[in-house]
Write an enzyme that holds these catalytic residues in place. Structure first.
Site, PDB file in Angstrom:
ATOM      1  N   TYR A 215       0.808  -1.223   0.000  1.00 19.65           N
ATOM      2  CA  TYR A 215       0.000   0.000   0.000  1.00 19.65           C
ATOM      3  C   TYR A 215       0.841   1.273   0.000  1.00 19.65           C
ATOM      4  CZ  TYR A 215      -3.479   3.429   1.313  1.00 19.65           C
ATOM      5  OH  TYR A 215      -4.276   4.535   1.320  1.00 19.65           O
TER       6      TYR A 215
ATOM      7  N   ASP B  69      -8.326  -3.179  -0.641  1.00 16.50           N
ATOM      8  CA  ASP B  69      -9.591  -2.469  -0.869  1.00 16.50           C
ATOM      9  C   ASP B  69      -9.358  -1.092  -1.479  1.00 16.50           C
ATOM     10  OD1 ASP B  69      -8.376  -1.611   1.437  1.00 16.50           O
ATOM     11  OD2 ASP B  69      -9.934  -2.372   2.751  1.00 16.50           O
TER      12      ASP B  69
ATOM     13  N   LYS C 191     -11.498  -8.582   5.826  1.00 14.07           N
ATOM     14  CA  LYS C 191     -12.039  -7.240   6.059  1.00 14.07           C
ATOM     15  C   LYS C 191     -12.621  -6.694   4.762  1.00 14.07           C
ATOM     16  CE  LYS C 191     -10.640  -2.575   7.011  1.00 14.07           C
ATOM     17  NZ  LYS C 191      -9.572  -1.845   6.337  1.00 14.07           N
TER      18      LYS C 191
END
Lengths: 261, 634
Positions: B371, B406, B478
Site C-alpha cells: 500500500y 480495498d 475485512k
C-alpha cells in the site's frame, strides 16, 4: 418569470424565494444534528428551541435517538420564513468556452505553434490524496476524458503528495511553469484555505505571481472560493480534465494577446 | 451453552433498552461448536425489545440451521447454566466462510496460485533478511525500552539511530554498538540515549568521542550482548503479556459477532476521539480505528505524547494508543464486550508502530506490504523490509493485520482490475505466513469499487467477495464499502453502503468497515456512525442466514465471473513470479501505478546488513513465536 413546471400553479416570485416542501412558500427544511445532552424530553425541547433560534418556525422533532455518553441525535423539520432574491444572485464562473481535446490542441497549435504549455501539479501541505490531481493529469484521465499528459500541447510534471508550498514554488521556477495545479482534499479546520492562501502569498513574495496561472481543485473547492483566495480558477467535484485543459489554453493565449497589445 | 463469554443477560437487555436501536452487537453470541442448536433470536424479556436474528455460528460446511422457532427456548434462554467455552482464540471462533454460498473453484488453479505467491514472497523475504532500515533499528531500541523525545519533539530512538549512522556504525545493527557504549560509559540505555540527545554532551558534539564510545571491545562484547538481550527480552515480554491480557478480556467479556462492525474516528484530537469512540461502542461498534493525520505516513519518526491537532485524523503515538485503549477497556467492561482498537502500521515507521501497538494492546493494524509503495510513494525496498519486521511483531502481539487491497480499485477500474486484488491478497497472505502470522490474524482487505450504476453491479460485488471468501477460509477478511463513488448525496450513499452490508453478510466476511454516508464530505460526525451502525445491524441481523439458504447458480454470472477473475489472477502471479515483485511494481501491475525500485521516499534509510549484523530482538521473537504456536497447538 415562471420557471418550467409551474405553468398552472401559482407563480414563483423570484425576488422572494423560500424553501419548498409541497406547497409554494411553505418554507419546509430538514435539519439533522446532535446535541451533547442526554436523551429525553428536555433534549427534544432543547432541539426545538435551538431550531427556533435559527429563525425557524414550527419545529417538529420527528426523531430523537440516544447516542449514549450524554449525546442525542435529532431529525427536525421546520418552516423557514426567510427568502432570497434569486434575481440578484451572482456566481463567478470560469466563463470560457468548453472545448474538446482536439479543439484544445488545434487552438493551441494555431496560436502558439510547437511551444508547450508547462503545467506543474501537486497535492500541497499535509494532503496525501492524489486521486484528484492524478485524474486531471494522468494519461488515463477521468470518466473517459483523457488527462493533460495525453495532450501534445502540455508538458506536465506531477509532484505528487505532501509537497510544501516552498518546494512547489521552487519547482515552478526550475520547471519554468506556466501554470500550477494544486489539489486540496483535506479541509479539516479549513487547512486547505490557509494553505492555498499561503501559496499565493509566496508566489507574490517570490515575484512569480504575474507569470503563473494558479489553479486549485478539490471536492470542497469552487471557482468562487478560488477567486477569494487569490487564485485564477478553481475546479470542484466532477471536473473532467478537458475543462482544466480548455481553461489553461484559452487563458494563456488571451494573456499573451493582452501582453502584445 | 454459554453465550461466548458475554456479560450477563441482564446487562445486555439493559443495553438494548437504553439504546433503542437494539445494537446487534449487544445481542448475545451463539456458540460455534454445536450444530443446529444455536439459532438466536428471541425477545429480551426485560425490555420487550425483539432481538435481531444474527449471524449463526456454525462449523464450516455446516448444514443450514433450523429456523429460529424450531429452537428449544431453553437452548438460549439461560446463559448461566452452560459450561465455559473451552477455546478462545485470538479471533472470535467463528466458523469462517459460514454464510457464503459454496463456490466451486478449480482446486489446481488455487493450489498453483498459492505456490506462485509463496515463491514471490520468498524472494521478498530473502531481500528483507539481507537488509535493514533506520525504522527497524529504531524498533530494536523501542523494544529495549528507549522512550521519550527531545524538547524539540525528536524521539530519542531517532536521535540514537541518526548518531550511530553519522559515525558509520549502523551497518551491523544498532544493538551491539549502542549497548557497548552503555557498558563502556556505565550508563543505562535510557541514560545513554539522553546523553546523546543532550546538545551539550561530549558524545553529541564530538563525533570522534562517539565513535570511540560505540566501538565493540573484546572484553565487553559479551556483556553488551547479554545486556541488550536482557532489555529486549523485557520489551518483548510486555508485548506477550498484552497478548495474554487480550485473551483474558475475550474470555471474560467475549466480543461482537462477525461480521465485526468496524468504524473510524478521526477528529484530530485524541480526547475528542475518545468521546466519539465511546459513543460508537455503545451503538454497537466492535472495532474502533483511529485514522491517522494525513501527513503521518511520510513522517520518518513517531510523534511523542498525546496530540490534539491533526488533519483528517489523529497522530498515532504511544500515549494516544494508551489513552484510547483505556477508554475502550472501560466502556467494553460496562457493555460486556471487548472493543477492539485498530491503527495503522504503515508508512515510514511501519515496524515502530507495530511495536507500539503490541506494547499498548492494539488488536488490529492496517499493515499492507504494497500500500505505502503504491499510494504514498514510499520506496519499495524500504517498505518490503519494514513490513517483515512489523508483521513478525504483529504475529507476536496476536494482532490481526488488515491489508489494503480495498484501495487498489480507487485508482484502477474495478471490473478490469479485480484480479489484481486477488493476486495481491494471495501475495500478502504468503508474506504474512512467512512472518508466522496465523490464519486468524490475516484480515485481508478487499472490496471492489464498481460503478453503482453499472447493470448487475451487485452480482459482481457478490462474486468478488465470495471469491476472496472461498480462497481464504478461516481468515477474518475485512470488507470495505466504496469510497470512490460517494457523491455527497447522503441518502444515495447510505443505500450504496447498505448494499455492501448485504454483500458482507451474504458472503460471510469477518470484519466490515462500515461505510459512512458522509464519506468524501467530512470525517464522520457522531451521528454518521449511528446511521452506519444501525444500517449494519438491520442488515446483518435480517439477512444473517441468507448465505446458507442460497446457492450460486452453476454456470451463472457469479460463478463464471469468479472463474474468470481467478484465472486472470493466476496469469498475473505467473508473470510476477517470473520477474519478481519489485519489477512488477515498476511495471504498474497494481492499481495502475508505476513505482521504481530506487524511487520514492525513505530509500536513504535502507542499508545492507553487514557481515556481523546482530539484532537481539529477532532471536527472542523467533523463540516466543515457537512457544506460542506450541501452546496454541497443545
Amino acid at each position: 418569470m415562471n420557471p418550467h413546471g409551474r405553468q398552472a400553479a401559482a407563480p414563483v416570485d423570484l425576488s422572494r424565494v423560500r424553501a419548498y416542501g409541497d406547497t409554494l412558500d411553505d418554507g419546509q427544511v430538514m435539519l439533522s444534528f446532535s446535541l451533547p445532552v442526554p436523551y429525553g424530553d428536555e433534549a427534544k425541547e432543547a432541539a426545538r428551541q435551538l431550531a427556533r433560534q435559527m429563525g425557524l418556525l414550527q419545529p417538529q422533532v420527528y426523531h430523537a435517538h440516544d447516542l449514549g455518553e450524554g449525546f442525542t441525535y435529532f431529525t427536525v423539520y421546520a418552516r423557514s420564513p426567510h427568502s432570497v432574491d434569486f434575481t440578484n444572485i451572482f456566481v463567478p464562473k470560469v466563463g470560457l468556452a468548453k472545448l474538446d481535446h482536439a479543439a484544445i490542441e488545434a487552438l493551441w497549435q494555431a496560436t502558439m505553434g510547437t511551444r508547450k504549455l508547462r503545467v506543474l501539479g501537486a497535492c500541497t501541505g499535509d494532503d496525501a490524496h492524489t486521486v484528484g490531481i492524478d485524474a486531471i493529469l494522468n494519461v488515463k484521465g477521468w470518466r473517459g476524458d483523457k488527462g493533460l499528459e495525453s495532450y501534445h500541447c502540455f508538458e506536465v510534471r506531477n509532484l505528487g503528495a505532501q509537497v510544501t508550498n516552498e518546494a512547489l514554488v521552487s519547482a515552478a521556477r526550475e520547471f519554468a511553469a506556466d501554470a500550477l495545479l494544486v489539489s486540496q482534499v483535506v479541509t479539516q479546520k479549513d487547512c486547505h484555505r490557509s494553505n492555498l492562501a499561503a501559496l499565493v502569498d509566496l508566489t507574490e513574495a517570490e515575484d512569480l505571481r504575474q507569470d503563473l496561472l494558479l489553479l486549485c481543485g478539490g471536492p470542497r473547492l469552487s471557482h468562487t472560493v478560488a477567486l477569494e483566495l487569490g487564485f485564477d480558477a478553481g475546479f470542484g467535484a466532477g471536473t473532467v480534465p478537458s475543462e482544466v485543459a480548455g481553461f489553461l489554453v484559452q487563458t494563456v493565449i488571451a494573456r499573451q494577446a493582452a501582453a502584445r497589445t | 451453552m454459554k453465550p461466548n463469554g458475554r456479560g450477563s443477560r441482564n446487562q445486555s437487555c439493559e443495553l438494548i433498552s437504553r439504546a433503542t436501536e437494539t445494537a446487534f452487537a449487544a445481542v448475545e453470541h451463539q456458540p460455534s461448536t454445536e450444530l443446529g442448536t444455536g439459532a438466536p433470536t428471541q425477545s429480551c424479556a426485560e425490555s420487550g425489545e425483539s432481538r435481531p436474528l444474527h449471524l449463526l455460528r456454525l462449523p464450516q460446511n455446516a448444514v443450514p440451521s433450523p429456523p429460529p422457532e424450531a429452537v428449544p427456548a431453553a437452548a438460549t434462554a439461560d446463559s448461566h447454566a452452560m459450561p465455559d467455552s473451552p477455546v478462545i482464540s485470538t479471533f472470535a471462533p467463528t466458523a469462517a466462510g459460514f454464510g457464503c454460498p459454496a463456490l466451486s473453484l478449480d482446486a489446481a488453479v488455487v493450489h498453483n496460485c498459492r505456490q506462485l505467491a509463496a515463491k514471490i514472497a520468498s524472494e521478498v523475504t530473502a531481500f528483507s533478511e539481507a537488509h535493514s532500515t533506520v525504522a527497524i533499528e529504531r524498533t530494536v531500541l523501542r523494544l529495549c525500552g528507549i522512550t521519550g523525545a527531545t524538547a524539540a519533539g525528536v524521539p530519542l530512538v531517532n536521535v540514537v539511530v541518526a548518531a550511530l549512522e553519522q559515525v558509520g556504525e549502523l551497518g551491523n545493527g544498532i544493538a551491539l554498538p549502542f549497548f557497548s557504549a552503555a557498558v563502556a560509559l556505565d550508563l543505562t540505555p535510557q541514560q545513554l540515549a539522553d546523553v546523546l540527545a543532550d546538545d551539550a554532551s561530549a558524545l553529541s558534539t564530538d563525533p570522534l568521542a562517539l565513535h570511540a564510545a560505540v566501538q565493540i571491545r573484546a572484553d565487553t562484547a559479551d556483556r553488551a550482548r547479554a545486556l541488550a538481550h536482557q532489555y529486549a527480552q523485557t520489551g518483548i515480554d510486555q508485548i506477550v503479556a498484552q497478548r495474554a491480557a487480550r485473551k483474558q478480556f475475550l474470555r471474560d467479556l467475549g466480543e461482537g459477532n462477525q461480521p465485526l462492525c468496524y468504524v473510524i474516528v478521526a477528529t484530530g484530537n485524541i480526547f475528542e476521539d475518545v468521546v466519539q469512540a465511546r459513543v460508537a461502542a455503545r451503538q454497537g461498534a466492535d472495532v474502533i480505528a483511529v485514522i491517522r493525520s494525513t501527513g503521518q505516513s511520510l513522517l520518518d519518526y513517531v510523534p511523542e505524547g498525546t496530540t490534539t491537532e491533526g488533519y483528517g485524523g489523529t497522530y498515532a503515538t504511544q500515549a494516544n494508543f494508551a489513552l484510547m485503549r483505556a477508554a475502550l477497556d472501560e466502556v467494553g467492561a460496562e457493555l460486556g464486550r471487548y472493543i477492539r482498537l485498530c491503527n495503522y502500521a504503515s508508512g515510514l515507521c511501519m515496524p515502530e508502530i507495530a511495536c507500539l501497538g503490541g506494547l499498548e494492546r492494539l488488536d488490529m493494524m492496517l499493515n499492507d506490504a504494497l500500500y505505502g509503495i503504491l499510494f504514498r510513494d514510499i520506496n519499495m525496498q524500504r517498505t518490503l523490509c519494514d513490513q517483515r519486521v512489523s508483521r513478525r511483531l504483529s504475529a507476536l502481539a496476536g494482532l490481526i493485520i488488515n491489508t489494503g487491497e480495498d484501495n487498489y480499485l480507487t485508482t484502477a477500474d474495478a471490473v478490469d482490475a479485480a484480479h489484481t486484488v486477488v493476486a495481491s491478497t494471495l501475495i500478502n497472505e504468503a508474506l504474512g505466513r512467512a512472518c508466522s502470522l496465523q490464519t486468524e490474524q490475516l484480515g485481508l482487505g478487499h472490496a471492489m469499487e464498481i460503478d453503482p450504476l453499472r447493470p448487475n453491479m451487485l452480482l459482481y460485488e457478490i462474486a468478488h467477495a465470495a471469491l476472496i471468501r472461498a480462497l481464504f477460509p478461516g481468515a477474518p477478511l475485512k470488507y470495505m464499502p466504496p469510497t470512490k463513488h460517494m457523491t455527497g448525496n447522503v441518502l444515495r450513499g447510505h443505500v450504496q453502503d447498505a448494499l455492501f452490508n448485504l454483500v458482507t453478510v451474504l458472503t460471510g466476511q469477518g470484519i466490515c468497515l462500515l461505510g459512512m454516508p458522509t464519506e468524501a464530505m467530512h470525517t464522520p460526525h457522531v451521528h454518521d456512525r449511528y446511521w452506519a451502525l444501525e444500517s449494519a445491524q438491520l442488515i446483518f441481523g435480517g439477512a444473517a442466514a441468507l448465505g446458507s439458504e442460497l446457492q450460486f447458480r452453476p454456470g451463472g454470472v457469479i460463478e463464471q465471473r469468479c472463474k474468470q477473475v481467478l484465472e486472470k489472477a493466476y496469469e498475473l502471479l505467473q508473470n510476477l513470479a517470473t520477474t519478481g515483485l519489485m519489477d512488477g511494481l515498476s511495471r504498474g501491475l497494481f492499481a495502475d501505478i508505476k513505482r521504481s525500485r530506487d524511487g520514492g521516499r525513505g530509500l536513504d534509510g535502507v542499508f545492507a546488513r553487514g557481515p556481523a549484523y546482530w539484532d537481539p530482538t529477532g532471536e527472542i521473537i523467533d523463540k516466543q513465536l515457537q512457544l506460542i504456536s506450541q501452546q496454541e497447538a497443545g
